[in-house]
Structures are given as C-alpha cells and as structure tokens.
Enzyme design. Structure first.
Site, mmCIF file in Angstrom:
data_model
loop_
_atom_site.group_PDB
_atom_site.id
_atom_site.type_symbol
_atom_site.label_atom_id
_atom_site.label_comp_id
_atom_site.label_asym_id
_atom_site.label_seq_id
_atom_site.Cartn_x
_atom_site.Cartn_y
_atom_site.Cartn_z
ATOM 1 N N CYS A 107 -12.336 144.475 25.513
ATOM 2 C CA CYS A 107 -11.499 143.484 24.829
ATOM 3 C C CYS A 107 -12.329 142.215 24.616
ATOM 4 C CB CYS A 107 -10.265 143.188 25.679
ATOM 5 S SG CYS A 107 -9.286 141.784 25.089
ATOM 6 N N CYS A 110 -10.822 139.207 26.909
ATOM 7 C CA CYS A 110 -10.863 139.136 28.381
ATOM 8 C C CYS A 110 -11.888 140.069 29.027
ATOM 9 C CB CYS A 110 -9.481 139.439 28.966
ATOM 10 S SG CYS A 110 -9.010 141.178 28.873
ATOM 11 N N CYS A 125 -10.700 155.539 7.812
ATOM 12 C CA CYS A 125 -9.621 154.559 7.634
ATOM 13 C C CYS A 125 -10.140 153.133 7.450
ATOM 14 C CB CYS A 125 -8.643 154.618 8.800
ATOM 15 S SG CYS A 125 -9.331 154.028 10.351
ATOM 16 N N CYS A 156 -4.139 144.763 24.496
ATOM 17 C CA CYS A 156 -4.894 144.846 25.750
ATOM 18 C C CYS A 156 -3.918 144.799 26.927
ATOM 19 C CB CYS A 156 -5.884 143.674 25.818
ATOM 20 S SG CYS A 156 -6.701 143.529 27.428
ATOM 21 N N CYS A 159 -4.663 141.211 28.941
ATOM 22 C CA CYS A 159 -4.403 139.867 28.410
ATOM 23 C C CYS A 159 -3.385 139.863 27.284
ATOM 24 C CB CYS A 159 -5.704 139.206 27.950
ATOM 25 S SG CYS A 159 -6.390 139.861 26.416
ATOM 26 N N HIS A 162 -3.810 141.409 20.700
ATOM 27 C CA HIS A 162 -3.623 142.467 19.704
ATOM 28 C C HIS A 162 -4.946 143.187 19.434
ATOM 29 C CE1 HIS A 162 -2.112 144.428 16.055
ATOM 30 N NE2 HIS A 162 -3.192 144.002 15.428
ATOM 31 N N HIS A 165 -3.516 149.482 15.959
ATOM 32 C CA HIS A 165 -2.347 150.365 15.999
ATOM 33 C C HIS A 165 -2.753 151.764 16.457
ATOM 34 C CE1 HIS A 165 -0.861 147.112 13.381
ATOM 35 N NE2 HIS A 165 0.321 147.432 13.886
ATOM 36 N N ASP A 169 -2.323 161.057 14.164
ATOM 37 C CA ASP A 169 -2.995 161.962 13.223
ATOM 38 C C ASP A 169 -4.493 162.078 13.511
ATOM 39 O OD1 ASP A 169 -3.817 159.444 12.555
ATOM 40 O OD2 ASP A 169 -3.157 159.507 10.467
ATOM 41 N N ARG A 177 -5.088 158.552 17.357
ATOM 42 C CA ARG A 177 -6.065 157.723 16.633
ATOM 43 C C ARG A 177 -5.772 156.252 16.941
ATOM 44 N NH1 ARG A 177 -6.041 155.504 11.170
ATOM 45 N NH2 ARG A 177 -4.146 156.695 10.716
ATOM 46 N N CYS A 179 -6.631 152.913 16.191
ATOM 47 C CA CYS A 179 -7.273 152.224 15.074
ATOM 48 C C CYS A 179 -7.410 150.742 15.449
ATOM 49 C CB CYS A 179 -6.386 152.415 13.835
ATOM 50 S SG CYS A 179 -7.091 151.799 12.333
HETATM 51 FE FE FE Z 1 -7.847 141.567 26.938
#
Ligand code: FE
Length: 193
Positions: A107, A110, A125, A156, A159, A162, A165, A169, A177, A179
C-alpha cells in the site's frame, strides 16, 4: 507379663498410627504444593502463549488512522486523490501496469504488503491486476454503488485507503481479478531474482 506385653504392643500400634498419619500429612502437603506449582506453570505458559498471539494479532491488524491533513503531508496530490478520495488513474498509464519484476506490492499510504509479483497476471483492462491477496485481511471490501454500477471496492485492510475494485472474471483458478491503481501501490523489488 502378659498384661505388659499387650500394653507395649498397644503403645507401638498407637505410635505407628501417629507416624503413618504424619507421613500421609507430609505427603499430602508435598503433593498439593507440586500440583499448585504445576498449575501455576501451566497458567503462566498459557498466558505467555496468549500474549504472543495477541501481540501477533495486534501487529497484523494494527490500524493506521490519520486525518486528511496528515495524509496530505505524506502523499502526493495524485496519491491523495486516488487513495483517500477514491479516485481512479487513467487506464494504461500506471507505472506498474506492465511491471514484470519480481517483488512485493505494498500500500502506497501505509506500506501494508498486499500482493506479490507471482499473483500478478497480464491484464488488458489497463490497470495492474492480481488473482489473490497475500493473506486474508490484507484487503477489505465494500459495496460501491457509484456511477450507476454495483461494484466491489477494495481498500487497504490497515489504513482503509482505496486500492481499486475486485471482479470475478479473473483468468486463473481463483477466478478473482483485483484491479488496482498503480498510484495506490509501491513496489519492493526482490533483488535476489
Ligand atoms: Fe494502507
């Protein structure tokens, strides 16, 4: 003489009873003491095990909580937008989209280890894609109903930032997956490969 003999025998029997009682009492006290020590030792061992487990758990699940102002001081504006405001980087632009080096993806906010290069697969993708996370709990999911779609958002586990997603598939046996925005990741290259 006969009376004296009985008296002596009776005295001996009483003495033997007293000695036997004394021996039994001492043996009981010694046994009770040993048993208590053993129980205390077992309890201490269990407490130590519990403490180790709690320490491990607390290390694994230690949450990173910061205010927006604190995050802004740590992250670039682009990182803040994606990680803390659920933004999305433009497809096919991220620095890890085509990365094929061996190592660990963490991440960017963090440092929580999320994926290894073995979990990454070629995806068309436009974002780095993985078929599983390093361990359960590293990533948390939420329902995302934005933009008129129902998707599974991944954040995560440490923390709450974001990441991207999760879709079902994926091309490998997991069918998953993950992504992920490159902006949400840092990469620790494995120099041994
Ligand atoms: Fe994090």
């Amino acid at each position: 003489m006969c009376k004296d003999w009985r008296f002596i025998t009776s005295n001996n029997k009483n003495s033997m009873r007293k000695v036997s009682f004394l021996i039994l009492t001492i043996a009981s006290l010694v046994f009770a003491s040993c048993h208590e020590r053993a129980q205390h030792s077992e309890l201490k061992t269990e407490n130590t095990k519990t403490n180790i487990m709690n320490n491990n758990n607390s290390n694994d699940s230690a949450q990173v909580v910061k205010t927006d102002e604190e995050w802004k001081k740590l992250l670039t504006p682009e990182q803040f937008k994606v990680l803390r405001e659920k933004g999305t980087e433009a497809p096919f632009t991220g620095k890890y989209y085509l990365n094929k080096d061996n190592g660990v993806y963490v991440c960017a906010a963090c440092g929580n280890e999320l994926f290894t290069s073995d979990m990454k697969f070629n995806s068309s993708c436009g974002w780095p894609s993985f078929d599983k996370e390093i361990a359960g709990g590293k990533i948390k999911t939420h329902i995302d109903s934005s933009f008129g779609m129902v998707r599974t958002e991944i954040v995560c586990g440490k923390c709450g930032s974001h990441l991207g997603h999760l879709f079902d598939d994926g091309p490998t046996e997991t069918g998953a997956r993950y992504c992920v925005n490159s902006v949400s990741l840092d990469f620790k290259k494995d120099s041994t490969h």
